[in-house]
Design a protein around this motif. Structure first.
Motif, PDB file in Angstrom:
ATOM      1  N   VAL A  39       0.824  -1.208   0.000  1.00 19.63           N
ATOM      2  CA  VAL A  39       0.000   0.000   0.000  1.00 19.63           C
ATOM      3  C   VAL A  39       0.860   1.261   0.000  1.00 19.63           C
ATOM      4  O   VAL A  39       0.637   2.168  -0.796  1.00 19.63           O
ATOM      5  CB  VAL A  39      -0.969   0.016   1.207  1.00 19.63           C
ATOM      6  N   LEU A  40       1.828   1.324   0.880  1.00 22.76           N
ATOM      7  CA  LEU A  40       2.582   2.568   1.031  1.00 22.76           C
ATOM      8  C   LEU A  40       3.539   2.856  -0.122  1.00 22.76           C
ATOM      9  O   LEU A  40       3.709   4.016  -0.492  1.00 22.76           O
ATOM     10  CB  LEU A  40       3.342   2.577   2.357  1.00 22.76           C
ATOM     11  N   LEU A  41       4.143   1.855  -0.692  1.00 21.21           N
ATOM     12  CA  LEU A  41       5.064   2.099  -1.803  1.00 21.21           C
ATOM     13  C   LEU A  41       4.348   2.772  -2.982  1.00 21.21           C
ATOM     14  O   LEU A  41       4.770   3.849  -3.432  1.00 21.21           O
ATOM     15  CB  LEU A  41       5.759   0.806  -2.234  1.00 21.21           C
ATOM     16  N   CYS A  46       3.019   7.605  -6.158  1.00 21.78           N
ATOM     17  CA  CYS A  46       1.982   8.455  -6.781  1.00 21.78           C
ATOM     18  C   CYS A  46       1.963   9.840  -6.157  1.00 21.78           C
ATOM     19  O   CYS A  46       1.797  10.850  -6.853  1.00 21.78           O
ATOM     20  CB  CYS A  46       0.611   7.801  -6.636  1.00 21.78           C
ATOM     21  N   ASN A  47       2.143   9.899  -4.856  1.00 18.78           N
ATOM     22  CA  ASN A  47       2.144  11.166  -4.143  1.00 18.78           C
ATOM     23  C   ASN A  47       3.285  12.065  -4.640  1.00 18.78           C
ATOM     24  O   ASN A  47       3.078  13.242  -4.933  1.00 18.78           O
ATOM     25  CB  ASN A  47       2.272  10.904  -2.640  1.00 18.78           C
ATOM     26  N   SER A  78      -6.265  14.474  -3.873  1.00 19.01           N
ATOM     27  CA  SER A  78      -7.393  13.955  -3.098  1.00 19.01           C
ATOM     28  C   SER A  78      -7.854  12.574  -3.567  1.00 19.01           C
ATOM     29  O   SER A  78      -8.581  11.886  -2.869  1.00 19.01           O
ATOM     30  CB  SER A  78      -8.571  14.928  -3.153  1.00 19.01           C
ATOM     31  N   HIS A  79      -7.390  12.137  -4.736  1.00 15.34           N
ATOM     32  CA  HIS A  79      -7.766  10.821  -5.238  1.00 15.34           C
ATOM     33  C   HIS A  79      -7.010   9.691  -4.552  1.00 15.34           C
ATOM     34  O   HIS A  79      -7.317   8.523  -4.773  1.00 15.34           O
ATOM     35  CB  HIS A  79      -7.560  10.749  -6.752  1.00 15.34           C
ATOM     36  N   MET A  80      -6.038  10.015  -3.731  1.00 17.54           N
ATOM     37  CA  MET A  80      -5.263   8.993  -3.026  1.00 17.54           C
ATOM     38  C   MET A  80      -5.839   8.684  -1.637  1.00 17.54           C
ATOM     39  O   MET A  80      -5.224   7.979  -0.861  1.00 17.54           O
ATOM     40  CB  MET A  80      -3.801   9.437  -2.889  1.00 17.54           C
ATOM     41  N   TRP A  81      -7.025   9.177  -1.335  1.00 20.60           N
ATOM     42  CA  TRP A  81      -7.632   8.971  -0.019  1.00 20.60           C
ATOM     43  C   TRP A  81      -7.761   7.505   0.337  1.00 20.60           C
ATOM     44  O   TRP A  81      -7.602   7.103   1.484  1.00 20.60           O
ATOM     45  CB  TRP A  81      -9.012   9.644   0.030  1.00 20.60           C
ATOM     46  N   PHE A  82      -8.077   6.654  -0.642  1.00 18.72           N
ATOM     47  CA  PHE A  82      -8.334   5.247  -0.359  1.00 18.72           C
ATOM     48  C   PHE A  82      -7.094   4.527   0.160  1.00 18.72           C
ATOM     49  O   PHE A  82      -7.199   3.583   0.939  1.00 18.72           O
ATOM     50  CB  PHE A  82      -8.900   4.523  -1.580  1.00 18.72           C
ATOM     51  N   ALA A  83      -5.906   4.959  -0.268  1.00 21.29           N
ATOM     52  CA  ALA A  83      -4.675   4.319   0.214  1.00 21.29           C
ATOM     53  C   ALA A  83      -4.477   4.591   1.698  1.00 21.29           C
ATOM     54  O   ALA A  83      -4.076   3.696   2.450  1.00 21.29           O
ATOM     55  CB  ALA A  83      -3.476   4.814  -0.590  1.00 21.29           C
ATOM     56  N   ILE A  86      -7.305   2.446   3.560  1.00 23.94           N
ATOM     57  CA  ILE A  86      -7.066   1.004   3.612  1.00 23.94           C
ATOM     58  C   ILE A  86      -5.888   0.694   4.526  1.00 23.94           C
ATOM     59  O   ILE A  86      -5.892  -0.312   5.239  1.00 23.94           O
ATOM     60  CB  ILE A  86      -6.899   0.386   2.202  1.00 23.94           C
ATOM     61  N   MET A  87      -4.888   1.573   4.560  1.00 19.62           N
ATOM     62  CA  MET A  87      -3.758   1.357   5.458  1.00 19.62           C
ATOM     63  C   MET A  87      -4.208   1.431   6.909  1.00 19.62           C
ATOM     64  O   MET A  87      -3.803   0.597   7.741  1.00 19.62           O
ATOM     65  CB  MET A  87      -2.666   2.399   5.180  1.00 19.62           C
TER      66      MET A  87
END
Length: 167
Positions: A39-41, A46-47, A78-83, A86-87
């Protein structure tokens, strides 16, 4: 459509975690390392790509925003909220299923955590930066309208062998 796809991701993720937890011996021993990396990688890659692209295209951020975004504490994208979500759910799952006794206690506690996340994000509403980007965690309906599907997937998986119809 992203929220729908994330809903499926959460549903299948909750389902798969319970299948693995129930069927694989010592599943939780390597759980954190495997889940954190998967998840974090991609999240940080992307960030950083988003941060670099927006800077190249003229967006300006103050030093505090850049530092917080660099470590993922705020979301420029804001599209990375799911990561992030889920983490956090994975961490809650690990702590609950590793350290709490009794299956019923584990599922009830997980339900309380998920419902707490849903409630908190519901009452936080939206918070946007000056350029219209979401900047804080748990702000926006997408933080609560898919989260329950993770818990639902867990429950479907846990009761997958139950037969409610008499034979």
């Amino acid at each position: 459509i992203g929220v729908l796809i994330v809903g499926f991701l959460f549903l299948f993720s909750g389902y798969g975690l319970i299948v693995s937890y129930e069927e694989k011996e010592n599943y939780l021993r390597t759980f954190l390392f495997r889940r954190v990396c998967t998840v974090l990688l991609p999240f940080f890659l992307c960030n950083y790509a988003y941060m670099t692209a927006t800077l190249l295209f003229g967006n300006r951020y103050n030093m505090k925003q850049l530092l917080l975004a660099f470590c993922g504490a705020i979301l420029l994208n804001s599209h990375m909220w799911f990561a992030v979500e889920i983490m956090l759910i994975y961490l809650a799952f690990y702590i609950i299923f590793r350290y709490l006794p009794g299956e019923k206690t584990k599922y009830i506690t997980m339900a309380v955590v998920v419902l707490g996340m849903i409630t908190a994000s519901f009452f936080l509403g939206h918070e946007l930066s000056d350029n219209g980007q979401q900047i804080n965690w748990f702000h926006g309906e997408w933080w609560y309208n898919t989260t329950f599907l993770f818990l639902l997937g867990m429950l479907f998986s846990h009761f997958r062998k139950c037969r409610f119809v008499p034979q």
